[in-house]
Design an enzyme around this catalytic site. Structure first.
Site, PDB file in Angstrom:
ATOM      1  CB  THR A   1       1.141  -5.037  -6.003  1.00 10.90           C
ATOM      2  OG1 THR A   1       1.714  -5.554  -4.809  1.00 10.90           O
ATOM      3  CG2 THR A   1       0.009  -4.094  -5.658  1.00 10.90           C
TER       4      THR A   1
ATOM      5  CE  LYS B   1      -0.653  -6.455  -2.296  1.00  5.91           C
ATOM      6  NZ  LYS B   1       0.558  -5.585  -2.141  1.00  5.91           N
TER       7      LYS B   1
ATOM      8  CB  THR C   1      -0.096  -7.897   6.189  1.00  9.58           C
ATOM      9  OG1 THR C   1      -0.628  -8.253   4.920  1.00  9.58           O
ATOM     10  CG2 THR C   1      -1.124  -7.068   6.930  1.00  9.58           C
TER      11      THR C   1
ATOM     12  CD  GLU D   1       8.321  -6.440  -3.910  1.00 10.73           C
ATOM     13  OE1 GLU D   1       7.327  -5.850  -4.321  1.00 10.73           O
ATOM     14  OE2 GLU D   1       9.362  -5.872  -3.554  1.00 10.73           O
TER      15      GLU D   1
ATOM     16  CB  THR E   1       8.938   2.918 -15.243  1.00  7.37           C
ATOM     17  OG1 THR E   1      10.052   2.184 -14.783  1.00  7.37           O
ATOM     18  CG2 THR E   1       9.106   4.354 -14.884  1.00  7.37           C
TER      19      THR E   1
END
EC number: 2.3.1.35
Lengths: 402, 402
Positions: free
Chosen positions: B148, B174, B185, B271, B402
């Site tokens: 992602t 992932k 995870t 991230e 979005t």
């Protein structure tokens, strides 16, 4: 009850002031404040739950053992936590304040905020504290002197009646980073001219801190220096509050008003924050469950980042509730966002519902946003306050020390 | 033990592949992967501790009740959590995979990752899954299909010997947001050709997940979709592992190697992260205390922001330890930072020590940094992994949906 001005000097007999001692060369503003009562006060305090406690907290605990105090001395720019000569320097700070004010050393509450791990240059305070001027308009000045990364002063005061006598409670506080439930403010100083015993004062404070400051979260980090102190000097002339009677309830109500206002200001001024985010959880099976859920929602980095982006990503609200460890049934949950721009329901009975994305964006773009959660299985409720997670939070904390 | 290539196809008899089903118009890459074993496998899994669990987790739990499986089907772009028709769509996903592969529906593990609260367009998967091509080089392709906000694929595999037979364990995973201990995870898929009973496999996985993925934290948010699955097809031809014997220990060691490598990759690719932050806590009174302390340190937003700023603000390390709820004595604690650029001790016995700020800056500017904590009161230790908190974390999560 009436909202009034005056902050920590709103109550009769209290004065405040500040000086610049030069704890940090880089700080042009005042860095040390005193709050002073004209006569002896009953006093109560709550402290951080962090296992690592700064030296001034231990000194304050000692000084408040007898339940009375006259003054608070507080500095910004250095936390005196994990610092060389910590206890000695905290005591020296109380000592010089006592000398300047002509009171006993153990009637002085000591508080510090700022960087951890560096020696407090207490000599600066000893040198400059005698220059301090205290007066009944000093609340704002004292408030400014204890700010660190705060961008605004934070103050509140109310007037209320006890047995026909007008009483006042007021306070100032600071705190915008290292803010998290478990004594969720950095420093909050409250004064009242209400006559109340130490026991009743301590009970009222303890109970109310749980519902106000401890429901604020900025970044999940519980500071080493958190402290909330209340001094009550009895100058309103009311009959002493000794029991949990109607007068006690009236006092608690006023205290709650002041603390709620201060707690909201702390959340709104969270480091880097652009908006105050409130989460209300209703129809919960218990207040404790509602509190955990509300705190998990405003504490979630993902929710906070979504609020910054004005993104109606309600899945993150449910996700945060899910790991809060509080009991609830996802399939009963409804979520809505509300602000001055309107209200938009986004989830009903645990599932997505169609909503107007444009309206949601508008609602979430306001400076105060409420996340309304209905868990649909009881009658209890709770509110928690936080703020959004922004680029500026990272900027402020990526290089705070230097 | 030897590090090898091949990821989830490194073990004998496993193939993998992916397709683009078009779950999200905006995603040009493949979005659905299959991992397949040529013969029946014993299987075990661990799931998120979040009370809100996505539908595919419930379907997988059902399918793994008998301890056997043949295949994993997983999609990115939609979490199928709190989503309309969640259970039905998760079942439909298993059904189409079973049909394509010619296996029983209940031998298929289902997993999803992506946005919460939107209906999974399972029709897309039903339409395009028959186009899938599986082969022994498909690990990387399958890995890409489940990404992602990940910026890198995450893979590891080892070769080891059990009773003279060469065995292999490999995996892909992932996860870069909503990452936090308690099944830390998002998705981790492991395969092995080792012959091992369901009971032993489940025990090995459970035990090891606790020490690997559950010690990773990116943002404190425990996802609704976390899942770690291992399939063991026995094709290595070793004697079946049925007891906690030497062979079992060898298997656990290999499993730990793969999971540790995957866990570190998840943390490093958190991230917005610019660096992997490891915290080692040693000389603790218990492994549990060491684990809590290490996790609190890498989980602290303030520590994470300081790491981003390469700021040796060790006070935040002690502060995080202080609110971890783990027992330790601040006055016994020493802290050092270490990386490829060197090592710098910053705190000894709970107090500041002089250190070279320029060196500290260099040490903390590396892409892998270790915070070494010595609590000086026992013999146990633990390691946790995280990453820094950056502008990009805010950017990614300020408008992910979005």
């Amino acid at each position: 009850m009436k909202i009034i001005d005056g902050g920590v000097c709103a109550a009769k007999g209290f004065t405040a002031g500040s000086i610049r001692s030069g704890i940090k060369d880089s700080r042009a503003d005042d860095d040390t404040a005193i709050i002073f009562s004209a006569c002896e006060c009953t006093a109560a305090a709550t402290y951080t739950m962090n296992r690592v406690k700064a030296a001034p907290l231990y000194v304050t605990m000692e000084h408040l053992e007898n339940g009375v105090a006259r003054a608070i001395v507080a500095n910004a720019g250095n936390a005196n936590a994990c610092a060389p000569d910590g206890m000695e320097n905290a005591r020296r700070m109380a000592k010089v304040a006592a000398k300047v004010l002509g009171v006993d050393e153990d009637d002085v509450v000591v508080a510090s905020t700022g960087v951890i791990g560096q020696r407090l240059p207490v000599e600066c305070i000893e040198q400059h504290l005698p220059e301090i001027v205290l007066d009944g308009n000093g609340s704002e000045k004292a408030n400014r002197a204890i700010m660190t990364t705060d961008t605004k002063t934070k103050t509140a005061a109310v007037e209320f009646t006890i047995g026909g006598r007008i009483c006042r409670i007021g306070g100032i506080c600071k705190g915008s980073g290292m803010i998290h439930p478990n004594m969720g403010t950095m420093l909050s100083f409250l004064t009242t001219d209400c006559a109340i015993t130490h026991e009743m004062l301590a009970e009222a404070l303890q109970e109310n801190v749980r519902k106000t400051y401890n429901r604020v979260t900025v970044d999940g980090d519980t500071s080493t220096n958190d402290m909330c102190v209340v001094l009550a000097n009895g100058q309103a002339g009311n009959e002493l509050i000794e029991w949990q009677d109607e007068e006690y309830q009236a006092f608690c109500k006023a205290l709650n008003e002041v603390n709620t206002r201060l707690a909201r200001q702390i959340a709104a001024d969270g480091e880097g924050a652009t908006k105050l985010v409130t989460c209300t959880v209703k129809n919960s099976r218990s207040e404790e469950a509602a509190e955990r859920l509300a705190k998990a929602v405003v504490g979630s980095n993902l929710v906070k980042a979504a609020m910054f982006g004005a993104d109606a990503n309600w899945g993150r609200v449910l996700c945060a509730m899910g790991y809060s460890k509080a009991p609830f049934r996802p399939e009963y949950v409804s979520v809505a966002f509300e602000s001055a721009a309107g209200r938009v329901a986004v989830c009903e009975k645990g599932a997505a519902i169609d909503f107007d994305e444009a309206l949601a964006k508008q609602v979430l773009s306001e400076s105060e946003v409420t996340i309304q959660v209905d868990v649909g299985e009881g009658t209890d409720c709770a509110t928690a306050w936080g703020c959004d997670l922004t680029y500026d939070y990272v900027k402020i904390n990526g290089d705070y020390r230097t």
